[in-house]
Design an enzyme around this catalytic site. Structure first.
Site, mmCIF file in Angstrom:
data_model
loop_
_atom_site.group_PDB
_atom_site.id
_atom_site.type_symbol
_atom_site.label_atom_id
_atom_site.label_comp_id
_atom_site.label_asym_id
_atom_site.label_seq_id
_atom_site.Cartn_x
_atom_site.Cartn_y
_atom_site.Cartn_z
ATOM 1 N N LYS A 1 6.428 -1.986 2.010
ATOM 2 C CA LYS A 1 5.223 -1.405 2.640
ATOM 3 C C LYS A 1 4.067 -2.380 2.440
ATOM 4 C CE LYS A 1 2.967 3.101 3.179
ATOM 5 N NZ LYS A 1 3.028 3.157 4.637
ATOM 6 N N GLU B 1 11.723 2.296 14.636
ATOM 7 C CA GLU B 1 10.862 3.399 14.166
ATOM 8 C C GLU B 1 9.606 3.413 15.022
ATOM 9 O OE1 GLU B 1 9.652 2.572 10.062
ATOM 10 O OE2 GLU B 1 9.728 0.433 10.492
ATOM 11 N N TYR C 1 0.827 -1.204 0.000
ATOM 12 C CA TYR C 1 0.000 0.000 0.000
ATOM 13 C C TYR C 1 0.861 1.253 0.000
ATOM 14 C CZ TYR C 1 0.693 0.837 5.066
ATOM 15 O OH TYR C 1 1.231 1.108 6.294
ATOM 16 N N LEU D 1 10.783 1.126 7.473
ATOM 17 C CA LEU D 1 10.195 1.590 6.219
ATOM 18 C C LEU D 1 10.956 2.847 5.773
ATOM 19 C CD1 LEU D 1 7.793 1.042 4.245
ATOM 20 C CD2 LEU D 1 6.758 3.041 5.286
#
Ligand code: PMP
Length: 285
Positions: A148, A180, A33, A205
């Site tokens: 992702k 993260e 996505y 990411l």
């Protein structure tokens, strides 16, 4: 109000958009996505999102070819049809519907392409003038966080843990270092003023906002160090903040109960947010 959404080539009302129970996005989280921010009715860093989409598809051996011009037109059409001034566009491509089997189906199976809009208000965004509080939790995600993928259960669990602890989000920690946030990249500003964020690898990411903010920081001639940091270092930092397409730059004012910058958004985060927004609007389409 019912939105107009996009499903496999058609613009339809959200109640009419239906996909198969055999869709591999549903059965295997076999999909990728992108979330592109819309500001003043314009798409921020569209090419950055399309580059990452192509990379995610490629890493998972999707045969789907992204037609960038077509994607741009669909994004713009959804912005217009739904009157989005401030919000985002969610885009998902799954490997499509095929009888359940761990092996990928053959190439005759068409990917499922879904897009819909969200207004920023509906997402109840945090207030950058107040900042957010985070807790730390173990990073128990899979090893390819650079893709992702729609496999978001662990980030969802971490976000719930934060919420139950009375915080807004969680920093994920692996081998003693922050990777993260649940859905954002994590930054600190050291007491000497150096901007620190984890270097790119499969551990995180590759945030589009992270990259844009680093470009702004370079323009501002800030010192940048791309390396891992611990929760203790973050707690002792001058400032902390997160970046994402939906939150832009958001100050972090507390980590595991310890106040950062006396519990106030810091000047570096505020400045980077302003510069990021200004610069992004210049190239928005
Ligand atoms: N890390 C993770 C795990 C995310 O889910 C996101 C947002 N989807 C980000 C970082 C931020 O990426 P971006 O700036 O491209 O929104």
């Amino acid at each position: 109000m019912s939105r107009t959404v996009f499903l496999n080539g058609d613009f339809v009302k959200e109640e009419e958009a239906k996909i198969s129970i055999f869709d591999r996005g549903f059965l295997f989280a076999d999909g990728v996505y992108e979330v592109t921010s819309v500001m003043q009715g314009k798409l921020l860093d569209f090419d950055g999102h399309m580059n990452r989409l192509e990379r995610s598809l490629n890493e998972l051996d999707f045969t789907y070819i992204v037609d960038r011009e077509e994607m741009r037109q669909i994004h713009k059409k959804l912005v217009k049809a739904n009157g989005i001034d401030d919000g985002l566009i969610y885009l998902q491509i799954s490997r499509g519907a095929a009888d359940r089997s761990f092996k990928y189906p053959d190439e005759s199976v068409k990917p499922t392409v879904v897009m819909f809009t969200q207004t920023r208000d509906s997402m109840k965004p945090a207030d950058p003038e107040k900042g957010i509080r985070v807790i730390s939790v173990d990073d128990l995600r899979w090893g390819r966080r650079d893709i992702k993928s729609v496999q978001l259960l662990y980030p969802s669990m971490a976000k719930m843990a934060a919420s139950r602890a009375g915080a807004d989000d969680a920093f994920l920690v692996e081998d003693g270092h922050v990777t993260e946030g649940t859905s954002n990249n994590a930054f600190i500003v050291t007491p000497c003023g150096t901007l620190v964020t984890r270097q790119l690898s499969a551990d995180i990411l590759h945030g589009i906002t992270r990259a844009a903010v680093l470009r702004c920081a370079k323009e501002l001639q800030m010192k940048i160090d791309e390396r891992p940091f611990t929760i203790e270092e973050a707690q002792g930092a001058a400032e902390a903040f997160i970046t994402s397409a939906s939150n832009y730059v958001m100050p972090v004012i507390e980590i595991d109960g310890k106040k950062i910058n006396q519990g106030q958004p810091g000047p570096v985060a505020i400045r980077l947010r302003d510069v990021y927004l200004e610069e992004s609007l210049k190239t928005a389409i």
